[in-house]
Design a protein around this motif. Sequence first.
Motif, PDB file in Angstrom:
ATOM      1  N   GLU A 265       0.830  -1.201   0.000  1.00  0.00           N
ATOM      2  CA  GLU A 265       0.000   0.000   0.000  1.00  0.00           C
ATOM      3  C   GLU A 265       0.861   1.245   0.000  1.00  0.00           C
ATOM      4  O   GLU A 265       0.560   2.212  -0.684  1.00  0.00           O
TER       5      GLU A 265
ATOM      6  N   GLY B 211       2.244   1.780  -3.543  1.00  0.00           N
ATOM      7  CA  GLY B 211       1.304   1.752  -4.661  1.00  0.00           C
ATOM      8  C   GLY B 211       1.191   0.388  -5.305  1.00  0.00           C
ATOM      9  O   GLY B 211       0.636   0.264  -6.383  1.00  0.00           O
TER      10      GLY B 211
ATOM     11  N   ALA C  95      -2.273  -0.608  -6.250  1.00  0.00           N
ATOM     12  CA  ALA C  95      -2.752   0.268  -7.325  1.00  0.00           C
ATOM     13  C   ALA C  95      -2.209  -0.192  -8.664  1.00  0.00           C
ATOM     14  O   ALA C  95      -2.939  -0.246  -9.654  1.00  0.00           O
TER      15      ALA C  95
ATOM     16  N   ARG D 281      -3.954  -3.407  -9.667  1.00  0.00           N
ATOM     17  CA  ARG D 281      -5.331  -3.141 -10.109  1.00  0.00           C
ATOM     18  C   ARG D 281      -5.343  -2.474 -11.476  1.00  0.00           C
ATOM     19  O   ARG D 281      -6.190  -2.770 -12.313  1.00  0.00           O
TER      20      ARG D 281
ATOM     21  N   ASP E  51       3.647   7.741  -6.513  1.00  0.00           N
ATOM     22  CA  ASP E  51       2.779   6.995  -5.611  1.00  0.00           C
ATOM     23  C   ASP E  51       2.655   7.623  -4.239  1.00  0.00           C
ATOM     24  O   ASP E  51       3.479   8.409  -3.808  1.00  0.00           O
TER      25      ASP E  51
ATOM     26  N   LYS F 119      -2.662   6.831  -0.573  1.00  0.00           N
ATOM     27  CA  LYS F 119      -4.071   6.818  -1.001  1.00  0.00           C
ATOM     28  C   LYS F 119      -4.252   7.167  -2.468  1.00  0.00           C
ATOM     29  O   LYS F 119      -5.356   7.004  -2.998  1.00  0.00           O
ATOM     30  N   LYS F 120      -3.205   7.652  -3.140  1.00  0.00           N
ATOM     31  CA  LYS F 120      -3.343   8.073  -4.535  1.00  0.00           C
ATOM     32  C   LYS F 120      -2.072   7.718  -5.296  1.00  0.00           C
ATOM     33  O   LYS F 120      -0.968   7.914  -4.798  1.00  0.00           O
TER      34      LYS F 120
ATOM     35  N   MET G 136      -5.120   6.462  -9.753  1.00  0.00           N
ATOM     36  CA  MET G 136      -5.747   5.432  -8.936  1.00  0.00           C
ATOM     37  C   MET G 136      -5.886   5.991  -7.525  1.00  0.00           C
ATOM     38  O   MET G 136      -5.007   6.703  -7.055  1.00  0.00           O
ATOM     39  N   GLU G 137      -6.991   5.657  -6.866  1.00  0.00           N
ATOM     40  CA  GLU G 137      -7.205   6.111  -5.499  1.00  0.00           C
ATOM     41  C   GLU G 137      -7.660   4.935  -4.652  1.00  0.00           C
ATOM     42  O   GLU G 137      -8.461   4.108  -5.101  1.00  0.00           O
ATOM     43  N   ASN G 138      -7.136   4.870  -3.426  1.00  0.00           N
ATOM     44  CA  ASN G 138      -7.504   3.813  -2.498  1.00  0.00           C
ATOM     45  C   ASN G 138      -8.774   4.233  -1.774  1.00  0.00           C
ATOM     46  O   ASN G 138      -8.797   5.248  -1.080  1.00  0.00           O
TER      47      ASN G 138
ATOM     48  N   TRP H  56      -8.205  -0.265  -4.710  1.00  0.00           N
ATOM     49  CA  TRP H  56      -7.780   0.787  -5.619  1.00  0.00           C
ATOM     50  C   TRP H  56      -8.728   0.864  -6.810  1.00  0.00           C
ATOM     51  O   TRP H  56      -9.122  -0.158  -7.369  1.00  0.00           O
TER      52      TRP H  56
END
Length: 163
Positions: free
Chosen positions: A49, A52, A55, A58, A124, A127-128, A152-154, A159
Motif C-alpha cells: 500500500e 502503490g 494500485a 489493479r 505513488d 491513497k493516490k 488510482m485512489e484507495n 484501488w
Amino acid sequence: MGAALLIASCSGESGGTASPAPSTAPASSSAAKPSPSASAAPPSSSAAEATGGDAVERYEAFMHAAGKEDLATVCEIAGPAAKKAENEGMGPCEKTMPMAFQLISPTQKKALQTATVDRSKIKDGAKKVEIPARAVKASVKFTDSDLGDAVMENRGGKWYVVD
C-alpha cells in the motif's frame, strides 16, 4: 485515439486533472486479488500500500480486462471515474465502454492483455497513485494520446481508477 478512450469514457475527460467523484462501487474488506504478474510485494502488505503496489496491480488488471473487452471488470475498477462520467451525461459505463472498445485496434487490445507498469515511473502515495502512459510496458508503444495517464485512489482498501 485507441485506449485513451477507456479512461476518457470512464472519467468524462481526456485530461488528468478532474477531482474524483464519490465512489458507488462497493467497498470490500478483503484485499484485491493480485494479477498473476511478477509484482514485488504481496497485495495485502502495508508495504504494498505504501508503494502503490495494489494500485499498480489493479491498473494492470484494468488494462488486461480492457484488452479482453471484459466489461464487468473494467467498469468495476473504473467505477468512480465511470460514475463521474455518467453524472456528466456520458451514460453508464456498461453502455459507453463497448463503444470505446471498438475504437481500440486489435493489436492494441492484444498488447493490453499482457501490459505491465514500470513502477519506477509512477508517482505513488498511500491513497493516490498517478500512472503516466509512459509507465506502461507492452508489446506496442502506447503514447499519452493512445492510453492517457491514470490516477488510482484507495477507497475502502481497494484501488480504483478515478481519473
